[in-house]
Scaffold this active site. Structure first.
Site, PDB file in Angstrom:
ATOM      1  N   ASP A   1      89.109   5.580  38.233  1.00 53.58           N
ATOM      2  CA  ASP A   1      90.324   6.396  38.176  1.00 53.58           C
ATOM      3  C   ASP A   1      91.485   5.767  38.933  1.00 53.58           C
ATOM      4  O   ASP A   1      92.651   6.025  38.633  1.00 53.58           O
ATOM      5  CB  ASP A   1      90.051   7.794  38.729  1.00 53.58           C
ATOM      6  CG  ASP A   1      89.252   8.648  37.752  1.00 53.58           C
ATOM      7  OD1 ASP A   1      88.826   8.121  36.721  1.00 53.58           O
ATOM      8  OD2 ASP A   1      89.066   9.848  38.029  1.00 53.58           O
TER       9      ASP A   1
ATOM     10  N   SER B   1      75.239  11.265  40.947  1.00 54.98           N
ATOM     11  CA  SER B   1      75.734  11.810  42.211  1.00 54.98           C
ATOM     12  C   SER B   1      76.656  10.823  42.942  1.00 54.98           C
ATOM     13  O   SER B   1      77.737  10.509  42.464  1.00 54.98           O
ATOM     14  CB  SER B   1      74.538  12.206  43.077  1.00 54.98           C
ATOM     15  OG  SER B   1      74.929  12.912  44.217  1.00 54.98           O
TER      16      SER B   1
ATOM     17  N   LYS C   1      75.736  14.149  37.399  1.00 52.86           N
ATOM     18  CA  LYS C   1      75.343  15.080  38.456  1.00 52.86           C
ATOM     19  C   LYS C   1      76.518  15.224  39.426  1.00 52.86           C
ATOM     20  O   LYS C   1      76.746  14.353  40.260  1.00 52.86           O
ATOM     21  CB  LYS C   1      74.097  14.565  39.172  1.00 52.86           C
ATOM     22  CG  LYS C   1      73.366  15.607  40.024  1.00 52.86           C
ATOM     23  CD  LYS C   1      73.900  15.679  41.426  1.00 52.86           C
ATOM     24  CE  LYS C   1      73.079  16.622  42.295  1.00 52.86           C
ATOM     25  NZ  LYS C   1      73.645  16.783  43.651  1.00 52.86           N
TER      26      LYS C   1
END
Length: 537
Positions: free
Chosen positions: A299, A288, A313
């Site tokens: 990224d 999460s 998740k």
């Protein structure tokens, strides 16, 4: 006039049937079925039925037919769920375990209500408010119910202290108990700072700033943020944390769902640590909000991710309360990392056994031991400088670190999974608390424990408590057994920070992080054409 009379008769007949007991004539639509079913049961079932109880049992079953993370939370559980991520709650200020149907005080929070009243670690709670509290009634839920309460209210706690035969009674005035989400902050060496974050809660960002300020005073030049076994928490905390390290206007995460338009979270450029070399540690227990932070760093090519593929998740839940205090935690959107990949691993609607067994499946397929065994189900995406990353379930690290199973044996697994190691460690701590309490820092305590032949003491005790002695396996797993045993005793005597300092001494992931810093590779480099072709192959 005639038309009005006819309409009146029809309406009267309809309402008479609908509310006068003839529930079988109701319109059988999906939106009304459940409510109508309860009316039918109430009117016609052979015995009297508690409708509220039926609803409480039905709600979780209905939500179980959706995704794995939509859930119903009863009124009784709602407060404890909220307390878990709030920065504080009202209670007495102890950490406890239940051993042999009795609460044992494991740690007393410094300057908390219990410490001020006189409780100490090792006390056995035998009564609360003059009512016995041992035996079957002694559960975690009941203990929380009796010990927590409104601020400034009093609770009487009776305890048996080590080697005393008569209980002592203490009146504790409940107060605010601060919950820390950062469990360890210290320097790994003279250059590298370390922060262990166990969850993303209400106080995470202020705690992070304090931790970074502490490390700044100690002159840190590199930073490791450890998110292993961090199951997540508040989205906002993860966004604030990522903002501290990212340049201006970088996408951190976005959410999108059928009824939830795309919402983007971007960095403000006001973070004070945008240029510090950064490593983030993750594993299969990171989920999460942990994955949001790791995905934003990866990224945006802001740092290096080390460890094993995270849990996966990536569903956004909205808490919808009911008037009785219960709530539904309903999935309304999905998380997407800056490159556009969905963090959520695949699932099917309903009770998905494969989803629940995913971590076991990864273990059996060898993913925890070999990077080549990682199976990516999603397409390729690209980071800001063109590095390939994968969607379809979790964050795959830049540097893989296998789980250490070299000295693993069935004896060690049974000792760990059965709880015998935890039980022995507590008993040993309790029996030797006077001596062990003389140690105020980690290393002197560890040095002392390593001289006590702790594994042999455990093997003898475990043999008397149902775990048959296996000398060859004990010898092979000696280092693992010693590490686990000492870590728990260190935690019992000192705190969670000391526990991590000990466990980190020979941690392969931290060794990999040290290598990344030494080689100057914390900031990822743009891949060459040859590297891109090799990865694609």
């Amino acid at each position: 006039m005639a038309i009005c009379v006819v309409v009146g008769i029809l309406l009267g007949t309809f309402y008479a049937n609908h509310f006068g007991g003839n529930k079988l004539s109701i319109i059988n639509t999906s939106s009304n079925k459940l409510n109508n079913l309860l009316h039918i049961i109430s009117d016609k079932y052979v015995d009297k039925v508690d409708a509220d109880s039926l609803v409480e049992k039905a709600m979780p079953e209905i939500l179980a037919e959706l995704d794995p993370h939509s859930a119903y939370i009863s009124a009784a559980d709602a407060q404890s769920v909220a307390d878990d991520l709030n920065k504080s709650f009202s209670g007495v200020g102890i950490e406890f375990v239940i051993r042999q149907d009795t609460i044992r005080v494991q740690n007393v929070i410094k300057n908390g209500p219990a410490e001020r009243a006189g409780l100490i670690a090792g006390d056995k709670i035998v009564a609360i408010d003059d009512k016995p509290f041992v035996g079957k009634v002694c559960t975690n839920e009941e203990a929380m119910h009796r010990l927590k309460g409104p601020k400034d209210t009093k609770v009487k706690i009776s305890v048996l202290r080590y080697k005393e035969k008569q209980p002592r009674s203490f009146t504790v005035v409940r107060g605010d108990i601060v919950q820390h989400t950062i469990s360890s902050v210290y320097m790994l060496d003279n250059k590298t700072g370390y922060i262990k974050l166990k969850k993303f809660g209400e106080s995470t960002y202020p705690e992070l700033l304090i931790a970074l300020a502490q490390l700044s005073q100690e002159g840190f030049q590199n930073l490791v943020i450890d998110l292993r076994e961090n199951t997540g928490g508040y989205l906002g905390a993860a966004v604030q944390m990522a903002n501290e390290f990212l340049p201006k206007n970088r996408l951190i995460v976005y959410t999108e769902g059928r009824q939830s338009p795309r919402e983007e979270y971007r960095s403000t450029g006001k973070g004070s640590y945008q240029n510090i070399p950064l490593v983030v540690l993750i594993d299969e227990g990171s989920a999460s909000a942990s994955e949001i932070f790791a995905g934003a760093i990866q990224d945006n090519d802001r740092g290096t991710i080390i460890g094993r593929r995270s849990f996966g998740k990536g569903l956004v839940q909205q808490q919808i309360p009911f008037s009785d205090g219960s709530m539904v935690r309903l999935t309304v959107a999905r998380y997407y990392s800056p490159s556009g990949r969905c963090i959520q691993k695949p699932y099917t609607l309903g009770k998905d056994e494969n989803y629940e067994q995913d971590l076991i499946t990864r273990y059996e397929h060898g993913e925890l031991f070999s990077q080549d065994s990682i199976k990516h189900t999603g397409p390729e995406y690209h980071t800001s400088i063109g590095r390939v990353v994968y969607g379809g379930g979790g964050i795959t690290p830049d540097v893989f670190v296998a789980e250490d199973t070299l000295n693993m044996t069935s004896y060690y697994k049974e000792a760990a999974m059965s709880g015998l190691i935890l039980q022995f460690a507590f008993n040993y701590t309790d029996d030797n608390r006077q001596k062990l309490s003389q140690f105020e820092t980690t290393q002197p305590l560890v040095n002392y424990l390593k001289k006590q032949n702790i594994v042999e003491l455990f093997a003898t005790w475990a043999d008397k408590n149902g775990l048959k002695r296996r000398n060859l396996m004990i010898q092979k797993s000696h280092s693992l057994l010693e590490r686990f045993l000492i870590s728990r005793i260190v935690y019992n005597i000192l705190d969670e920070g000391a526990l991590h300092q000990y466990l980190n001494q020979d941690d392969p992931a931290l060794k990999a992080a040290d290598k990344v810093f030494e080689q100057g590779n914390a900031f990822p480099q743009k891949p060459t054409e040859e590297e891109q072709e090799k990865k694609a192959a």
